[in-house]
Scaffold this active site. Structure first.
Site, PDB file in Angstrom:
ATOM      1  N   TYR A   1      40.655  -4.997  53.186  1.00 14.51           N
ATOM      2  CA  TYR A   1      42.034  -4.712  52.764  1.00 14.51           C
ATOM      3  C   TYR A   1      42.462  -3.283  53.115  1.00 14.51           C
ATOM      4  CZ  TYR A   1      42.359  -8.639  49.341  1.00 14.51           C
ATOM      5  OH  TYR A   1      42.425  -9.846  48.712  1.00 14.51           O
TER       6      TYR A   1
ATOM      7  N   CYS B   1      47.484   0.672  44.862  1.00 16.90           N
ATOM      8  CA  CYS B   1      48.574  -0.229  45.261  1.00 16.90           C
ATOM      9  C   CYS B   1      49.935   0.450  45.405  1.00 16.90           C
ATOM     10  CB  CYS B   1      48.749  -1.352  44.234  1.00 16.90           C
ATOM     11  SG  CYS B   1      47.277  -1.849  43.377  1.00 16.90           S
TER      12      CYS B   1
ATOM     13  N   GLU C   1      40.857   8.616  28.888  1.00 19.17           N
ATOM     14  CA  GLU C   1      41.043   8.651  30.349  1.00 19.17           C
ATOM     15  C   GLU C   1      40.623  10.022  30.851  1.00 19.17           C
ATOM     16  OE1 GLU C   1      41.972   6.499  32.926  1.00 19.17           O
ATOM     17  OE2 GLU C   1      41.532   8.315  34.073  1.00 19.17           O
TER      18      GLU C   1
ATOM     19  N   LYS D   1      50.138   3.298  48.068  1.00 22.03           N
ATOM     20  CA  LYS D   1      49.898   2.600  49.346  1.00 22.03           C
ATOM     21  C   LYS D   1      51.151   1.876  49.823  1.00 22.03           C
ATOM     22  CE  LYS D   1      49.189  -1.412  49.344  1.00 22.03           C
ATOM     23  NZ  LYS D   1      47.975  -2.120  48.998  1.00 22.03           N
TER      24      LYS D   1
ATOM     25  N   THR E   1      43.704   3.422  39.142  1.00 22.56           N
ATOM     26  CA  THR E   1      43.684   3.335  40.608  1.00 22.56           C
ATOM     27  C   THR E   1      44.999   2.796  41.150  1.00 22.56           C
ATOM     28  OG1 THR E   1      41.300   2.966  40.586  1.00 22.56           O
ATOM     29  CG2 THR E   1      42.475   2.315  42.583  1.00 22.56           C
ATOM     30  N   CYS E   2      45.470   1.694  40.580  1.00 27.28           N
ATOM     31  CA  CYS E   2      46.659   1.036  41.139  1.00 27.28           C
ATOM     32  C   CYS E   2      47.853   1.980  41.209  1.00 27.28           C
ATOM     33  CB  CYS E   2      47.007  -0.195  40.311  1.00 27.28           C
ATOM     34  SG  CYS E   2      48.529  -0.975  40.848  1.00 27.28           S
TER      35      CYS E   2
HETATM   36  P1  NDP Z   1      36.524  -4.588  51.262  1.00 26.90           P
HETATM   37  O1  NDP Z   1      35.344  -5.064  50.547  1.00 26.90           O
HETATM   38  O2  NDP Z   1      37.745  -5.444  51.371  1.00 26.90           O
HETATM   39  O3  NDP Z   1      36.112  -4.186  52.757  1.00 26.90           O
HETATM   40  C1  NDP Z   1      35.056  -3.306  52.998  1.00 26.90           C
HETATM   41  C2  NDP Z   1      34.847  -3.213  54.499  1.00 26.90           C
HETATM   42  O4  NDP Z   1      33.844  -2.238  54.781  1.00 26.90           O
HETATM   43  C3  NDP Z   1      34.363  -4.521  55.097  1.00 26.90           C
HETATM   44  O5  NDP Z   1      34.950  -4.678  56.357  1.00 26.90           O
HETATM   45  C4  NDP Z   1      32.851  -4.291  55.192  1.00 26.90           C
HETATM   46  O6  NDP Z   1      32.231  -5.040  56.191  1.00 26.90           O
HETATM   47  C5  NDP Z   1      32.818  -2.833  55.556  1.00 26.90           C
HETATM   48  N1  NDP Z   1      31.534  -2.206  55.208  1.00 26.90           N
HETATM   49  C6  NDP Z   1      30.866  -2.323  54.039  1.00 26.90           C
HETATM   50  N2  NDP Z   1      29.730  -1.619  54.087  1.00 26.90           N
HETATM   51  C7  NDP Z   1      29.672  -1.043  55.295  1.00 26.90           C
HETATM   52  C8  NDP Z   1      28.734  -0.209  55.945  1.00 26.90           C
HETATM   53  N3  NDP Z   1      27.608   0.174  55.351  1.00 26.90           N
HETATM   54  N4  NDP Z   1      28.997   0.196  57.208  1.00 26.90           N
HETATM   55  C9  NDP Z   1      30.122  -0.192  57.818  1.00 26.90           C
HETATM   56  N5  NDP Z   1      31.056  -0.977  57.268  1.00 26.90           N
HETATM   57  C10 NDP Z   1      30.831  -1.409  56.010  1.00 26.90           C
HETATM   58  O7  NDP Z   1      36.837  -3.191  50.612  1.00 26.90           O
HETATM   59  P2  NDP Z   1      38.098  -2.219  50.669  1.00 26.90           P
HETATM   60  O8  NDP Z   1      37.507  -0.867  50.512  1.00 26.90           O
HETATM   61  O9  NDP Z   1      38.962  -2.491  51.831  1.00 26.90           O
HETATM   62  O10 NDP Z   1      38.892  -2.632  49.367  1.00 26.90           O
HETATM   63  C11 NDP Z   1      38.233  -2.702  48.111  1.00 26.90           C
HETATM   64  C12 NDP Z   1      38.859  -3.760  47.246  1.00 26.90           C
HETATM   65  O11 NDP Z   1      40.080  -3.298  46.734  1.00 26.90           O
HETATM   66  C13 NDP Z   1      39.212  -5.052  47.989  1.00 26.90           C
HETATM   67  O12 NDP Z   1      38.141  -5.951  48.059  1.00 26.90           O
HETATM   68  C14 NDP Z   1      40.329  -5.591  47.169  1.00 26.90           C
HETATM   69  O13 NDP Z   1      39.749  -6.358  46.130  1.00 26.90           O
HETATM   70  C15 NDP Z   1      40.992  -4.345  46.612  1.00 26.90           C
HETATM   71  N6  NDP Z   1      42.235  -4.035  47.349  1.00 26.90           N
HETATM   72  C16 NDP Z   1      43.271  -4.901  47.296  1.00 26.90           C
HETATM   73  C17 NDP Z   1      44.444  -4.643  47.973  1.00 26.90           C
HETATM   74  C18 NDP Z   1      45.565  -5.617  47.912  1.00 26.90           C
HETATM   75  O14 NDP Z   1      45.597  -6.432  46.989  1.00 26.90           O
HETATM   76  N7  NDP Z   1      46.498  -5.617  48.863  1.00 26.90           N
HETATM   77  C19 NDP Z   1      44.616  -3.424  48.755  1.00 26.90           C
HETATM   78  C20 NDP Z   1      43.460  -2.586  48.755  1.00 26.90           C
HETATM   79  C21 NDP Z   1      42.316  -2.884  48.070  1.00 26.90           C
HETATM   80  P3  NDP Z   1      31.693  -6.540  55.945  1.00 26.90           P
HETATM   81  O15 NDP Z   1      32.868  -7.441  56.099  1.00 26.90           O
HETATM   82  O16 NDP Z   1      30.692  -6.685  57.048  1.00 26.90           O
HETATM   83  O17 NDP Z   1      31.079  -6.581  54.601  1.00 26.90           O
END
Ligand code: NDP
Length: 452
Positions: free
Chosen positions: A177, A48, A35, A51, A42-43
């Site tokens: 998310y 998680c 590591e 958060k 991350t979690c």
């Molecule tokens: P997500 O993929 O959920 O969301 C990314 C967001 O960024 C989307 O709204 C996307 O838009 C937008 N985006 C992507 N590229 C660009 C760009 N170039 N310009 C502007 N906006 C952009 O990612 P997160 O970072 O929120 O989370 C990552 C992952 O982590 C999640 O998918 C999930 O699997 C996990 N996670 C889970 C949680 C839980 O279980 N509660 C909590 C936090 C994270 P568009 O929709 O148009 O693609």
């Protein structure tokens, strides 16, 4: 005696890597893990767990406000961000120690440092090289930020957990998310929050009614949405960070957070050298046993970009260890993976959305209810919860279950068992409700909305 130093060498001590190493060791394998950051991944360290602690902190504001409706007089509450961050850090330190002990008790050797593949059976950690019969890559993902001018003036969720002060005006870019969860956190703690998204509604991919209900709840709490507008340029202004959006509008904020997705952490891992194939977005390509294009190298968790959730990485790591070291046949199982979004209001969901069910050609019956949570009645809070079932009209099987409202994530774990087990709407109807709860609504939804 094996020709290798270890039976299994794991790169990355996050959820998937730690689970796989402990289970493999339990099956009698000689296991090492490396590591580069802190054990827990991350979690535990920057996802998680911290958060959710911040979500809890942010919910108190609503509790203080609602208490008046129940006869309480609450003096003006005061909040200290540095105290919250220090308390959160202590808890993360404790969990990090728990993880270290878990590895130790399982007899797993821990090597601190960045791991890099040398060949199909060799990993380099700093100056040292280790050989292993099998190698597991479980290095996770990293925040991804669009390459726009001034992007370095913004921060990601990694840094959000360590800000020195709570910013007063926050812009969050993205609508997935992390964006909606942090919008709720900053808003609850007293910041002015704007969420900017390049399309027209948050939480793409979730059920349409869920997206609408979360948006309404967030708007009701004062969060501002700027749709069809992504940050295009950031510059340091006199009064904060000046942001120009893709639609040429602009605004000034104390802080800009990028929640624009995460990417597999595959750079400089020696993948090419070892012959491990990657796919779109640099994810490591694996089969149903998490095996990569190299026979002795496996990968689990976010680095494979299947379903990027901690419990999924745990399942993948566990299934890998059982199959490779426990003489079992355990392919990964991703069907009906439940998920929660700890937005405010929160979401719990499992199975197909209405849109997915239609796309797959199901003839569906929909059941939906929107009601004011009992707790909000005396508090005078105007907000509706959402309960929705998507049912296959032919087999009566419940294909999807979606809830927005207080305790939705807690509620969904049990309903996920029912959906995963393939239970029918009639099974739901036969189940007696627990009164008075919100969850009972899911077993008393009588009238279908429409059919197609
Ligand atoms: P997500 O993929 O959920 O969301 C990314 C967001 O960024 C989307 O709204 C996307 O838009 C937008 N985006 C992507 N590229 C660009 C760009 N170039 N310009 C502007 N906006 C952009 O990612 P997160 O970072 O929120 O989370 C990552 C992952 O982590 C999640 O998918 C999930 O699997 C996990 N996670 C889970 C949680 C839980 O279980 N509660 C909590 C936090 C994270 P568009 O929709 O148009 O693609």
């Amino acid at each position: 005696m094996s020709e290798y130093d270890y039976d299994l060498f794991v790169i990355g001590a996050g959820s998937g890597g730690v689970r796989a190493s402990r289970i493999a060791a339990g099956h009698g394998a000689r296991v090492a893990i490396c590591e580069e950051s802190r054990v827990g991944g991350t979690c535990v360290i920057r996802g998680c767990v911290p958060k959710k602690l911040l979500v809890y902190a942010s919910q108190f504001a609503e509790g203080f406000a609602d208490a008046a409706g129940y006869g309480w007089t609450v003096p003006e509450p005061a909040f200290s961000w540095p105290e919250l961050i220090a308390a959160k850090d202590r808890e993360i330190d404790r969990l990090n120690q728990v993880y270290l002990r878990l590895l130790d008790h399982a007899g797993v050797d821990l090597h601190l440092g960045r791991g890099r593949l040398v060949d199909a059976h060799t990993v380099e950690v700093g100056e040292q090289r280790f050989t292993a019969d099998k190698i597991l890559i479980a290095v996770g993902g990293r925040p991804w930020v669009p390459d726009i001018p001034g992007k370095e003036l913004g921060f990601t969720s990694d840094e959000a957990f360590h800000l020195e002060q709570l910013p007063q005006r926050v812009l969050i870019a993205g609508a997935g998310y992390i964006a909606v969860e942090f919008a709720g956190i900053f808003n609850g703690l007293g910041a002015e929050v704007t969420l900017a998204y390049r399309r027209d509604r948050i939480l793409r991919g979730f059920d349409g009614d869920v997206r609408q209900a979360v948006e309404a709840g967030m708007q009701g709490r004062g969060i501002e949405f700027r749709y069809q507008a992504a940050p295009a340029r950031l510059a340091r202004g006199d009064d904060g960070v000046a942001v120009t959006f893709s639609d040429d509008s602009s605004g000034t904020y104390d802080a800009v957070m990028f929640a624009t997705g995460r990417a597999p952490y595959t750079w400089d891992l020696g993948l090419e050298q070892a012959g491990v194939r990657t796919g779109p977005g640099n994810r490591i390509e694996v089969d149903e046993y998490s095996r990569t294009s190299v026979d002795s190298i496996f990968a689990v968790g976010d680095v494979t970009d299947r379903i990027n959730l901690t419990p999924v990485a745990l399942m993948e790591g566990h299934a890998f260890a059982d199959t490779q070291f426990g003489h079992m046949d355990r392919p990964v199982e991703h069907a009906d993976t439940p998920a929660a979004v700890f937005s405010q209001p929160p979401v719990g969901t499992v199975g197909l959305s209405e849109e997915q069910a239609r796309e797959l050609g199901f003839k569906i019956r929909l059941f939906r209810s929107g009601f004011t949570p009992m707790k909000y009645t005396l508090a005078g809070r105007v907000e509706k919860s959402l309960m929705k079932l998507v049912v296959d009209a032919e087999s009566d099987r419940v294909l999807g279950c979606h809830v927005v409202g207080p305790d939705a994530p807690e509620m969904l774990q049990g309903f996920a068992v029912a959906v995963r087990a393939g239970l029918t709407k009639a099974d739901f109807d036969r189940t007696i409700g627990i009164h008075p709860t919100a969850a009972e609504e899911l077993v008393t939804l009588r009238q279908p909305l429409e059919s197609n």
